[in-house]
Scaffold this active site. Structure first.
Site, short mmCIF file in Angstrom:
data_model
loop_
_atom_site.label_atom_id
_atom_site.label_comp_id
_atom_site.label_asym_id
_atom_site.label_seq_id
_atom_site.Cartn_x
_atom_site.Cartn_y
_atom_site.Cartn_z
N GLU A 1 12.88 -29.39 3.31
CA GLU A 1 11.93 -30.17 2.51
C GLU A 1 10.91 -29.22 1.90
OE1 GLU A 1 9.00 -34.09 2.73
OE2 GLU A 1 9.93 -33.35 4.56
N GLU B 1 11.06 -33.59 10.17
CA GLU B 1 11.69 -34.76 10.77
C GLU B 1 13.18 -34.86 10.55
OE1 GLU B 1 10.26 -36.25 6.62
OE2 GLU B 1 9.56 -34.86 8.15
N ASN B 2 13.89 -33.76 10.32
CA ASN B 2 15.33 -33.79 10.07
C ASN B 2 16.04 -34.76 11.02
OD1 ASN B 2 14.92 -31.25 8.48
ND2 ASN B 2 14.56 -30.44 10.53
N HIS C 1 4.58 -38.41 15.14
CA HIS C 1 4.71 -38.49 13.68
C HIS C 1 6.15 -38.20 13.25
CE1 HIS C 1 3.21 -37.98 9.48
NE2 HIS C 1 4.25 -37.16 9.40
N GLU C 2 6.72 -37.11 13.75
CA GLU C 2 8.07 -36.75 13.32
C GLU C 2 9.10 -37.75 13.84
OE1 GLU C 2 8.11 -34.62 11.04
OE2 GLU C 2 6.06 -33.94 11.39
N HIS D 1 9.18 -40.86 11.69
CA HIS D 1 9.87 -40.66 10.42
C HIS D 1 11.32 -41.14 10.48
CE1 HIS D 1 7.39 -38.92 7.36
NE2 HIS D 1 7.04 -37.85 8.06
N GLU E 1 5.02 -40.30 3.91
CA GLU E 1 4.01 -39.54 4.65
C GLU E 1 2.76 -40.37 4.94
OE1 GLU E 1 4.70 -37.07 6.20
OE2 GLU E 1 6.45 -36.22 5.19
#
Length: 855
Positions: free
Chosen positions: A126, A261-262, A294-295, A298, A317
């Site tokens: 990203e 966040e893959n 947070h990740e 996602h 985001e």
């Protein structure tokens, strides 16, 4: 003269991709200097796009080996940014594209795409890193399932999705969920895992792994606990369960961002994974908790539903920041967490909105998308969702989110899609609210009052100052939470949300027994600056009696700000109002220690510079620092007995715990210590540094000594103790610069930049030195200009290695236009020097150009 600057990309030019992807197969033969990447990609025409279009494949830094279309060899003739296959060379229907390219991960210092970090292969795709791996339509609205084969003699080989097979020297992974290329991930290295399991509400048994270098596994327990709590919270609050059989996290030393966040394979900056009491502070533990959450969040708000294009970045985001703020409020103290979030918003985003880098939450154009991973997109984006939640209520918010997930699961969606689900779920017309996404700048909310002996009238008026490219602003839809306090401190009217939609509106309150004191913008219900002409007595009364804890903190913050403004602009001597009010607050042991710690903290020097600028003054960083230090000394003198009591009482005996209660006690204790050190010459701080059994107190004690010009022995001790720990050593570098006297700050940074442990290629270490100088405003803005030259020199050097990291650090200069002519001239010289560099990156060129052209 021909303009050779990169062309801007515009939201208005969006067109659907002419070709979609059904399936991606990738094979990696890993080699640090010559990795081969084979791709087999199934393309088909997009029925929603115009037919007969060429296929554009993005690609940068790729050495072509072979290429074919449906098995027929194709001679690739790439340009600087990719490869265009003419429509005449493409089949009418679906076809297979196969290619093999070679890349050099160990030469990739930009840390985008596939690179090597201390012997570990890892990726960061990203926003546009995948094009550094192979030919592909590298845009978020092209989504496909990926199957990946990794060939290497390294023991751990990871990619997205579920494991699909493994053997000596190879592993395969299959991700059944369509995803854009920016979510692709690969890691290969000599790693060990901390493992656990989680059973979802639907009964799926999920294997959890946190992969780290050998020797770091003892510092992963808190991250694993935070992950499991995040997964359960997302099920209970949002109804979102995890959808794969495995969830992997990998800690990486060299990483430009906080984390990524893959899908199924989150890659983290190691500082946001590794923690134990001896090496990590309470702040580190809280950051790990927040960023892990947070990740993970996602997975639904970013992965399952992604953004159509990068102009929609805040869709994922802003929403996910709001979700992590909710999570942290539930895990910790909600008022304290809101204060922390507000401080971040004002320190980072209000500053951005007030300068040449101001842009809307949904920008209309960009040159380099990496430059728009900003506080506006993240923090202000979260505030817009908070306002939506407030306007539609809990039930409306829940219904809108359910509709959003049902309607857009698997989609590349837009901000307009997001707002529309709120309209459809609640019946509210949010046409005006959409302006928040399109309009830059921080609105001013002017408050005036009228009292006729029985009726109280509160008049609210709004205006937003001009920002680059947007000289004229339309009224916004602003929710303003208001409560009324009586002369005796009793609440006369509970919180009521007033909706300001025009330039001005009046609201009446009848049948009040006495003239009230208005508590405006409770909970900070909107990202605005309040202009309310309150006296110091009014603010002291709100600090003492307001029933909204965030508003109560705000009253004390504003009281300190007003005193400091007067000290800077009028050479005024502070009276006793502020310290008297603080004495009463400190003695109230019913209050959360963390709240009292925030109440004791003076506004930061950067915050004061901005507020002075907004008040029409030219901020002088030297004078601001002197005034703030003078007020701190007065506080230390006036409050010495209660501070001494709190320092003793807030001790946390027994084993260290990072929980919110214990962390709040330590925060108050260290805030008291910082002030007491100005009275006892650092005696308490030296004793605490020597006896501390945790990094929070050791670092806090050392910082207190540095702030009074002491601590040389402790500095040497800290280095001897921690020189082998890369994350703790970042603290050692940063603290010496952040807390250095203004006249010695740049010299300290120069000395540390020459230290053998300084590695500018490591983003954490670069921020710990060059970024730290910008966090010492009086030092960075020293009239000599030495700080400006130091930062500019290093930005030029880093730009050649890592343009993304360099461009982000360039924001140290974003407020340059608000200072006096002498400082402006010095900064302009450095910005002009950066801009004139013959090999300036697109990232840095855009940032410096915006700073100079909008001034």
């Amino acid at each position: 003269m021909k303009d050779t600057s990169p062309a801007a990309i515009h939201l208005s030019d969006y067109a659907p991709p002419p070709w979609l992807v059904d399936r991606v197969h990738l094979t990696f033969r890993l080699n640090p200097g010559a990795t081969r990447v084979r791709s087999r990609i199934r393309f088909r025409p997009n029925p929603d796009a115009a037919p007969g279009k060429p296929l554009r494949l993005d690609g940068e830094g790729l050495t072509p080996i072979t290429a074919s279309i449906d098995g027929t060899p194709f001679t690739a003739a790439p340009d600087a940014t990719g490869l265009t296959i003419p429509a005449a060379d493409l089949p009418a229907g679906a076809f297979d594209w196969q290619a093999e390219v070679e890349i050099a991960p160990d030469a990739n210092t930009a840390l985008e795409g596939l690179y090597v970090s201390r012997g570990m292969f890892c990726t960061q795709c990203e926003a546009e890193g995948f094009r550094r791996i192979t030919w592909y339509p590298d845009r978020p609205d092209v989504m496909a399932p990926f199957r990946v084969r990794i060939e290497s003699d390294l023991p751990v080989l990871l990619s997205n999705g579920n494991p699909a097979g493994a053997g000596p020297g190879w592993a395969e992974w299959d991700d059944p969920h369509p995803k854009p290329s920016y979510l692709f991930a690969l890691v290969a290295g000599d790693l060990v895992a901390t493992s656990d399991r989680f059973t979802t509400a639907q009964g799926r048994d999920v294997a959890l792994n946190i992969w780290v270098r050998k020797g770091d596994e003892h510092r992963t327990a808190y991250a694993m606990d935070a992950l499991k709590r995040s997964m359960r919270w997302d099920e209970e609050v949002y109804g979102r369960a995890y959808d794969l059989d495995v969830f992997n996290i990998v800690a990486v030393d060299d990483f430009n961002m906080g984390a990524m966040e893959n899908k199924g394979l989150n890659i983290f900056n190691a500082r946001y994974v590794l923690a134990d009491p001896a090496s990590a502070t309470d702040t580190d533990f809280a950051n790990i908790e927040r960023i892990i959450a947070h990740e993970y969040f996602h997975n639904w708000t970013g992965n399952r539903i992604t953004c159509r294009d990068w102009f929609q970045l805040s869709l994922k985001e802003g929403l996910t920041v709001y979700r992590d703020q909710q999570f942290m409020a539930d895990m910790r103290s909600a008022p304290v967490q809101r204060i922390a979030d507000v401080l971040t918003l004002r320190a980072r985003q209000f500053r951005e909105d007030a300068g040449p880098l101001a842009h809307p939450v949904q920008p209309a154009s960009y040159v380099e998308i990496n430059n728009f991973y900003t506080a506006t997109v993240y923090e202000k984006g979260a505030e817009l969702i908070r306002m939506l939640h407030l306007l539609v209520g809990d039930d409306g918010y829940r219904a809108a989110l359910e509709l959003y997930f049902d309607r857009h699961d698997g989609d590349a969606a837009t901000i307009d899609d997001w707002v529309r689900v709120f309209e459809d779920a609640t019946g509210r017309d949010l046409t005006q609210f959409r302006r928040w996404y399109a309009q830059a700048g921080t609105p001013r909310l002017r408050v005036t009052e009228d009292w006729d002996g029985a009726r109280y009238t509160l008049t609210l008026a709004q205006h937003t100052p001009p920002t680059p490219g947007q000289p004229d602003k339309a009224p916004l839809h602003i929710p303003v939470a208001v409560g009324l306090i009586g002369p005796d401190g009793a609440e006369l009217a509970p919180t009521r949300v007033l909706e300001l939609t025009g330039a001005e509106a009046s609201f009446t309150f009848d049948d009040l027994p006495a003239r009230p004191l208005a508590s405006v913008l409770r909970g900070v219900s909107a990202p605005v600056i309040v202009e309310h002409n309150l006296t110091s007595e009014d603010r002291a009364a709100l600090l003492a009696h307001d029933t909204d804890p965030v508003a109560r903190w705000q009253a004390g913050h504003d009281l300190a700000r007003d005193i400091l403004h007067a000290m800077v602009t009028e050479n005024a001597r502070p009276g006793p109002d502020y310290t008297d009010a603080l004495a009463r607050l400190l003695s109230d042991d019913t209050l959360d220690p963390a709240f009292r710690a925030f109440a004791l903290a003076l506004p930061g020097e950067e915050t004061l510079a901005q507020s002075l600028h907004e008040a029409g003054h030219t901020p002088d960083p030297t004078a601001i620092h002197a005034a703030r230090e003078a007020l701190a000394r007065q506080m230390a003198e006036a409050l010495e007995p209660p501070l001494a009591r709190l320092f003793a009482e807030m001790d946390t005996p027994g084993p260290y715990s990072p929980d919110a209660t214990a962390a709040g006690r330590r925060a108050l204790r260290l805030r008291a210590l910082s002030l007491l050190s100005r009275r006892d010459g650092g005696a308490r701080a030296r004793a605490l540094f020597a006896s501390a059994d945790n990094m929070t107190e050791a670092l806090g004690a050392w910082a207190a000594l540095l702030q009074i010009g002491a601590g040389a022995e402790e500095t040497a001790t800290f280095y001897r103790r921690w020189q082998g720990d890369r994350l703790v050593l970042d603290k050692w570098f940063a603290q010496q610069i952040v807390n250095a006297p203004a006249e010695r700050a740049t010299a300290a940074a120069e000395s540390l930049a020459a230290h053998p442990d300084f590695d500018p290629k490591n983003p954490n270490r670069f921020r710990a030195v060059v970024g730290a100088l910008a966090m010492n405003p009086a030092g960075f803005h020293h009239p000599s200009g030495a700080g400006y030259r130091f930062v500019a020199d290093w930005l030029i050097r880093l730009d050649a290695l890592n343009p993304q990291a360099a461009a982000r650090q360039s924001t140290a200069f974003e407020t340059w236009a608000r200072y006096d002519p002498a400082r402006r001239a010095l900064i302009r010289t450095e910005l002009d020097r950066i801009r004139a560099h013959p090999r300036l990156s697109r990232d840095m060129g855009e940032m410096v150009g915006r700073m100079l052209d909008s001034a």
